[in-house]
Design an enzyme around this catalytic site. Structure first.
Site, PDB file in Angstrom:
ATOM      1  N   LEU A  61       0.810  -1.218   0.000  1.00  0.00           N
ATOM      2  CA  LEU A  61       0.000   0.000   0.000  1.00  0.00           C
ATOM      3  C   LEU A  61       0.842   1.265   0.000  1.00  0.00           C
ATOM      4  O   LEU A  61       0.306   2.371   0.154  1.00  0.00           O
ATOM      5  CB  LEU A  61      -0.968  -0.019   1.182  1.00  0.00           C
ATOM      6  N   GLY A  83      -8.685  -1.501  10.445  1.00  0.00           N
ATOM      7  CA  GLY A  83      -8.629  -1.430  11.901  1.00  0.00           C
ATOM      8  C   GLY A  83      -7.423  -0.683  12.430  1.00  0.00           C
ATOM      9  O   GLY A  83      -6.906  -1.024  13.498  1.00  0.00           O
ATOM     10  N   ARG A  91      -3.183   8.943   5.646  1.00  0.00           N
ATOM     11  CA  ARG A  91      -1.786   9.200   5.278  1.00  0.00           C
ATOM     12  C   ARG A  91      -1.349   8.350   4.088  1.00  0.00           C
ATOM     13  O   ARG A  91      -0.404   8.714   3.373  1.00  0.00           O
ATOM     14  CB  ARG A  91      -0.872   8.966   6.485  1.00  0.00           C
ATOM     15  N   HIS A 126      -5.896  -1.833  24.513  1.00  0.00           N
ATOM     16  CA  HIS A 126      -6.311  -3.186  24.170  1.00  0.00           C
ATOM     17  C   HIS A 126      -7.668  -3.467  24.812  1.00  0.00           C
ATOM     18  O   HIS A 126      -8.188  -2.664  25.597  1.00  0.00           O
ATOM     19  CB  HIS A 126      -5.268  -4.212  24.606  1.00  0.00           C
ATOM     20  N   ASP A 156     -13.152  -6.909  22.119  1.00  0.00           N
ATOM     21  CA  ASP A 156     -12.815  -7.066  20.708  1.00  0.00           C
ATOM     22  C   ASP A 156     -13.965  -7.677  19.905  1.00  0.00           C
ATOM     23  O   ASP A 156     -14.275  -7.208  18.806  1.00  0.00           O
ATOM     24  CB  ASP A 156     -11.580  -7.958  20.559  1.00  0.00           C
TER      25      ASP A 156
END
Length: 361
Positions: A61, A83, A91, A126, A156
């Site tokens: 990328l 994510g 950017r 986290h 999560d």
């Protein structure tokens, strides 16, 4: 059920690829963009089961040519999932505004812990951090113990991946109804706080206290796990009086005055201690036999291997071993379709040539 929906997933960790796996399990064509010449994150396998059912293409990328390939994929897709921390995709020139020029109906799914905005948006965190801030961790321990939640499940997966999945599907529905694309800002703090609303309904009736061990579901002797003589555990949660009565009957305690008042919070510690002593006298298999077939709302607390051998779990075919990898079957199930089988896990870049040919690149 999702045949005809195409999703582009930018390789990441945790909830974003899990959400894409769920979409793939339900029939979406998910193309995961793996980093060219990259490898799995530390501790992850070469072929992660959360890539099951997806196709894989390797792209760089930071390469203009590969970015052009990604934009071609976006032009032919319904949604994109990423994510990263806020600003990373911008950017790279791959933010929502950049890609909407190639597909104005694109649903741009963003998965973060803290969200796209707010004082913590740019900081690391986290699962445990997110649900501790949202309040979803608070009731996940017995009184006096530090809160502790099953790793990744509440944050999560529950507050993150599942909310991202719902957001993607809602966005695709809106786009196909002629309302254009959108950005889905799915954050774990938002989702896990939203999950608290079921508990917050109890606060309306005075049954949810900020003092742990004093609420309807986190304090009673009839809503917890108990240790057995062999080191195993059983879960008890007989909330309704008729189920509580059956629980006491199975333990020969129905006439015991110590257990007469189910909802006396002042008696809960003493009642808990008595039950702990009772369950500690026999192995888990004994208690499974005592409560088998009853409405006492008692079940063994099992590890995944034990769960896979349990009769109900086996009957529903919930746990599978495919290629030596233990995994849970796709969910939910639909009356109009056979129960889906987990799809194969591609090697990194396995479908690159096929996808480039399809794009005419």
């Amino acid at each position: 059920m999702l045949e005809g929906i195409r999703v582009i997933e930018i390789e990441g960790l945790g909830p974003a690829p899990f959400a894409s796996m769920l979409l793939a399990d339900l029939g979406a064509d998910v193309i995961v963009v793996h980093r060219k010449n990259g490898g799995p994150a530390q501790g992850m396998p070469d072929r992660s089961l959360i890539d099951r059912g997806k196709r894989s293409i390797e792209l760089d990328l930071k390469s203009a040519d590969d970015i052009a390939v990604l934009k071609s994929l976006v032009a032919r897709s319904d949604a994109l999932v990423e994510g990263f921390r806020p600003g990373v995709m911008e950017r790279l020139g791959l933010g929502p505004e950049d890609l909407s020029a190639h597909n104005p109906d694109l649903v741009y799914g963003r998965m973060t812990g803290w969200g796209q905005t707010g004082p913590r948006a740019g900081t690391a965190g986290h699962d445990l951090n997110y649900i501790s801030l949202s309040g979803a961790l608070w009731y996940s321990a017995n009184p006096g113990d530090p809160p502790f939640s099953p790793p990744t499940l509440v944050g999560d997966i529950g507050g993150g991946a599942l909310y991202l999945t719902v957001g993607i599907l809602a966005g695709v529905h809106a786009a196909r109804s002629g309302r254009g694309g959108c950005v889905v800002d799915a954050s774990i703090v938002d989702g896990s706080a939203h999950m608290m609303n079921l508990l917050m309904t109890m606060r309306q009736s005075g049954h949810l206290s900020t003092l742990r061990g004093r609420s309807l579901l986190d304090g009673p002797h009839w809503s917890r796990c108990y240790a057995c003589a062999d080191g195993g555990f059983v879960s008890v949660q007989c909330l309704e009086p008729k189920f509580y009565a059956e629980f006491l009957n199975r333990l020969s305690l129905k006439d015991d005055p110590d257990f007469a008042d189910q909802f006396d919070a002042g008696a809960w510690p003493r009642q808990t201690a008595i039950l702990a002593g009772i369950f500690a006298r026999k192995p888990r298999a004994h208690w499974e036999a005592v409560f088998d077939g009853s409405d006492a709302c008692v079940a063994p607390a099992l590890d995944p291997d034990q769960s896979a051998r349990e009769p109900h779990m086996k009957a529903r075919g919930i746990w599978r071993e495919i290629g030596g990898v233990m995994q849970a079957a796709p969910a939910p199930r639909f009356s109009t379709r056979p129960d889906p089988e987990p799809g194969p896990v591609p090697a990194r870049g396995e479908n690159t040539a096929e996808i480039l040919s399809w794009l005419g690149t």
